[in-house]
Design an enzyme around this catalytic site. Structure first.
Site, PDB file in Angstrom:
ATOM      1  N   ARG A 110     -24.716  14.355 -37.567  1.00  0.00           N
ATOM      2  CA  ARG A 110     -26.144  14.250 -37.297  1.00  0.00           C
ATOM      3  C   ARG A 110     -26.411  12.874 -36.718  1.00  0.00           C
ATOM      4  O   ARG A 110     -25.688  11.922 -36.977  1.00  0.00           O
ATOM      5  CB  ARG A 110     -26.955  14.444 -38.582  1.00  0.00           C
ATOM      6  CG  ARG A 110     -26.712  13.402 -39.646  1.00  0.00           C
ATOM      7  CD  ARG A 110     -27.476  13.696 -40.920  1.00  0.00           C
ATOM      8  NE  ARG A 110     -27.299  12.642 -41.911  1.00  0.00           N
ATOM      9  CZ  ARG A 110     -28.038  11.555 -41.984  1.00  0.00           C
ATOM     10  NH1 ARG A 110     -28.998  11.365 -41.100  1.00  0.00           N
ATOM     11  NH2 ARG A 110     -27.827  10.641 -42.906  1.00  0.00           N
TER      12      ARG A 110
ATOM     13  N   ARG B  32     -35.777   8.556 -35.588  1.00  0.00           N
ATOM     14  CA  ARG B  32     -36.962   8.124 -36.327  1.00  0.00           C
ATOM     15  C   ARG B  32     -38.145   8.020 -35.366  1.00  0.00           C
ATOM     16  O   ARG B  32     -38.095   7.265 -34.400  1.00  0.00           O
ATOM     17  CB  ARG B  32     -36.734   6.760 -36.979  1.00  0.00           C
ATOM     18  CG  ARG B  32     -35.630   6.743 -38.017  1.00  0.00           C
ATOM     19  CD  ARG B  32     -35.483   5.341 -38.573  1.00  0.00           C
ATOM     20  NE  ARG B  32     -34.401   5.262 -39.549  1.00  0.00           N
ATOM     21  CZ  ARG B  32     -33.938   4.105 -40.031  1.00  0.00           C
ATOM     22  NH1 ARG B  32     -34.467   2.966 -39.636  1.00  0.00           N
ATOM     23  NH2 ARG B  32     -32.950   4.107 -40.914  1.00  0.00           N
TER      24      ARG B  32
ATOM     25  N   ARG C 277      -7.368   3.695 -37.587  1.00  0.00           N
ATOM     26  CA  ARG C 277      -7.829   2.857 -36.495  1.00  0.00           C
ATOM     27  C   ARG C 277      -7.903   1.435 -37.034  1.00  0.00           C
ATOM     28  O   ARG C 277      -8.097   1.225 -38.237  1.00  0.00           O
ATOM     29  CB  ARG C 277      -9.224   3.282 -36.014  1.00  0.00           C
ATOM     30  CG  ARG C 277      -9.247   4.607 -35.293  1.00  0.00           C
ATOM     31  CD  ARG C 277      -8.563   4.555 -33.952  1.00  0.00           C
ATOM     32  NE  ARG C 277      -9.321   3.757 -32.986  1.00  0.00           N
ATOM     33  CZ  ARG C 277      -8.876   3.437 -31.779  1.00  0.00           C
ATOM     34  NH1 ARG C 277      -7.668   3.829 -31.389  1.00  0.00           N
ATOM     35  NH2 ARG C 277      -9.611   2.711 -30.949  1.00  0.00           N
TER      36      ARG C 277
ATOM     37  N   ARG D 184     -18.579  -4.764 -30.174  1.00  0.00           N
ATOM     38  CA  ARG D 184     -19.773  -5.498 -30.591  1.00  0.00           C
ATOM     39  C   ARG D 184     -19.439  -6.978 -30.771  1.00  0.00           C
ATOM     40  O   ARG D 184     -18.268  -7.369 -30.855  1.00  0.00           O
ATOM     41  CB  ARG D 184     -20.368  -4.924 -31.874  1.00  0.00           C
ATOM     42  CG  ARG D 184     -19.452  -4.973 -33.091  1.00  0.00           C
ATOM     43  CD  ARG D 184     -20.155  -4.328 -34.291  1.00  0.00           C
ATOM     44  NE  ARG D 184     -19.355  -4.456 -35.508  1.00  0.00           N
ATOM     45  CZ  ARG D 184     -19.774  -4.100 -36.719  1.00  0.00           C
ATOM     46  NH1 ARG D 184     -20.983  -3.589 -36.867  1.00  0.00           N
ATOM     47  NH2 ARG D 184     -19.002  -4.245 -37.776  1.00  0.00           N
TER      48      ARG D 184
ATOM     49  N   GLU E 221     -15.359  -7.840 -31.447  1.00  0.00           N
ATOM     50  CA  GLU E 221     -14.553  -6.821 -32.122  1.00  0.00           C
ATOM     51  C   GLU E 221     -13.973  -5.840 -31.103  1.00  0.00           C
ATOM     52  O   GLU E 221     -14.709  -5.277 -30.290  1.00  0.00           O
ATOM     53  CB  GLU E 221     -15.389  -6.068 -33.155  1.00  0.00           C
ATOM     54  CG  GLU E 221     -15.887  -6.957 -34.283  1.00  0.00           C
ATOM     55  CD  GLU E 221     -16.534  -6.167 -35.415  1.00  0.00           C
ATOM     56  OE1 GLU E 221     -16.493  -4.915 -35.365  1.00  0.00           O
ATOM     57  OE2 GLU E 221     -17.078  -6.802 -36.329  1.00  0.00           O
TER      58      GLU E 221
ATOM     59  N   TYR F 195     -13.113   6.415 -46.029  1.00  0.00           N
ATOM     60  CA  TYR F 195     -13.983   5.295 -45.696  1.00  0.00           C
ATOM     61  C   TYR F 195     -15.068   5.179 -46.762  1.00  0.00           C
ATOM     62  O   TYR F 195     -15.773   6.141 -47.056  1.00  0.00           O
ATOM     63  CB  TYR F 195     -14.639   5.475 -44.327  1.00  0.00           C
ATOM     64  CG  TYR F 195     -15.542   4.320 -43.992  1.00  0.00           C
ATOM     65  CD1 TYR F 195     -15.014   3.112 -43.544  1.00  0.00           C
ATOM     66  CD2 TYR F 195     -16.917   4.407 -44.172  1.00  0.00           C
ATOM     67  CE1 TYR F 195     -15.827   2.034 -43.275  1.00  0.00           C
ATOM     68  CE2 TYR F 195     -17.740   3.339 -43.902  1.00  0.00           C
ATOM     69  CZ  TYR F 195     -17.185   2.153 -43.451  1.00  0.00           C
ATOM     70  OH  TYR F 195     -18.007   1.084 -43.200  1.00  0.00           O
TER      71      TYR F 195
ATOM     72  N   ASP G 243     -18.402   2.764 -48.167  1.00  0.00           N
ATOM     73  CA  ASP G 243     -19.298   1.619 -48.150  1.00  0.00           C
ATOM     74  C   ASP G 243     -19.098   0.864 -49.461  1.00  0.00           C
ATOM     75  O   ASP G 243     -18.626   1.426 -50.453  1.00  0.00           O
ATOM     76  CB  ASP G 243     -20.755   2.065 -48.014  1.00  0.00           C
ATOM     77  CG  ASP G 243     -21.093   2.511 -46.601  1.00  0.00           C
ATOM     78  OD1 ASP G 243     -20.552   1.917 -45.643  1.00  0.00           O
ATOM     79  OD2 ASP G 243     -21.893   3.454 -46.445  1.00  0.00           O
TER      80      ASP G 243
END
Length: 374
Positions: A176, A180, A253, A284, A309, A357, A359
């Site tokens: 998704r 906003r 990666r 970035r 990066e 992964y 957070d």
């Protein structure tokens, strides 16, 4: 009697939080790390008075008040709000996709105008699919947000990040894409976010206060000895390495960083700027001072440090960052997990040990859950 209750292999957020909670229960822990420093990937190095995130930008965010209160009990967090900018061929767009983005892209000023443009382009993508399900990331993205957003803000960045064409990537990578219809540049939806005041090393130091630690110590160089010193092992390294790569190596990666020191107060005016065109090789630029300096504080420090990066294909010996959760690697991990599930004296935890992964708040929440259930 063994010398320690827990040998914790790896001093990243999982290992350090586990050691802290175990110490609270009166357990004796030894934390070892093969790097020359503690803290794993949240480690920062002070350069020109600025805390530089050596392994990529880390921004703590959560909606779990218990987790937020816990980390703030170790070190107070600041008010940093993640509001990245996208640079596409010299034009700037706010992220995540919101009314600021749509005004910058089309000049629209109302939610209904923005939605009309998006729906029009989504409809064009649906016609091209002719009733078929999206077969790749490009088709999925076009169906979610349309051609303009995809081509300017998704395509080039994603192909650099994964090292593959969007037409070769599975659609589930972009399940998704939040749109906003408000003027809100806050990237996260979580209730709390910030950076430890004084940097992430203060969080690591607080978690490991009173815990015996050793750096520059590789578990695998003297495995038999380390397995003999504690009743249980908490392993946060690579699960395939723990089992001697018996089924093969999991793929990742990785990211390469180029640091630059600039003789100016302010290089780009924001902590995170994504470069979304394919022609620029880095994904970035991070300007580290903006994580902890706000307003006039920025101008008081007359130097600044940036990191460019570069996302690259992982090879053995490189730092392992992002699991490649495709079918091949997921199947391989399941074979290792079956072995891990049958271990009675080993706890596997974290991004490498679980090939997932995470957070940062997920890691803290998981460790707190382990001890609340014990």
């Amino acid at each position: 009697m063994k010398k320690y209750d827990y040998l914790i292999v790896g001093s990243g957020l999982f290992g350090s939080t586990f050691a802290y909670k175990a110490m609270q229960q009166g357990k004796k822990c030894l934390v070892i790390d093969k790097r020359l420093h503690l803290g794993g990937n949240i480690y920062s190095e002070k350069i020109e008075g600025i805390n530089v995130h050596k392994y990529g930008a880390h921004i703590f965010h959560t909606s779990n008040r218990h987790v937020w209160d816990f980390v703030n009990s170790i070190v107070e967090f600041n008010r940093y709000t993640n509001s990245p900018i996208a640079n596409y061929k010299g034009k700037l767009y706010n992220l995540p996709f919101n009314m600021n983005t749509f005004y910058q892209m089309w000049g629209v000023i109302t939610p209904s105008e923005a939605m009309e443009r998006i729906e029009e382009q989504k409809h064009e993508a649906a016609i091209l699919l002719n009733g078929c399900e999206p077969q790749n990331l490009e088709e999925q993205a076009l169906l979610l947000v349309g051609k303009d957003i995809y081509e300017r803000l998704i395509k080039g960045y994603t192909e650099k990040q994964w090292g593959r064409k969007c037409t070769e990537l599975p659609g589930f990578i972009i399940k998704r894409l939040p749109v906003r219809l408000i003027f809100d540049n806050n990237y996260f939806n979580d209730k709390y976010q910030g950076i430890p005041i004084g940097g992430y090393n203060r969080l690591t130091d607080g978690l490991l206060t009173g815990v015996e630690t050793m750096v520059n110590t590789d578990f695998f160089e003297n495995r038999a000895y380390w397995e003999s010193v504690a009743d249980k092992i908490v392993f946060t390294g690579k699960i395939d390495e723990y089992y001697g790569f018996r089924f093969g190596e999991l793929e990742y990666r990785t990211v390469r960083f180029e640091e630059e020191i600039h003789d100016c107060c302010n290089y780009q005016g924001n902590a995170v700027v994504n470069y979304t065109e394919a022609e620029i090789p880095y994904t970035r630029i991070i300007e580290h001072k903006h994580f902890e300096m706000f307003g006039t504080e920025v101008d008081k420090c007359h130097k600044t440090v940036i990191s460019k990066e570069y996302s690259t294909e992982w090879k053995p010996g490189m730092e392992s960052y992002y699991p490649v959760n495709d079918k091949k690697n997921s199947t391989l991990y399941d074979r290792y997990k079956l072995l891990a599930d049958n271990e009675s004296n080993v706890i596997f935890g974290g991004r490498l040990a679980e090939y997932k992964y995470y957070d940062m708040h997920n890691i803290v929440e998981k460790v707190l859950g382990i001890f609340s259930n014990s």
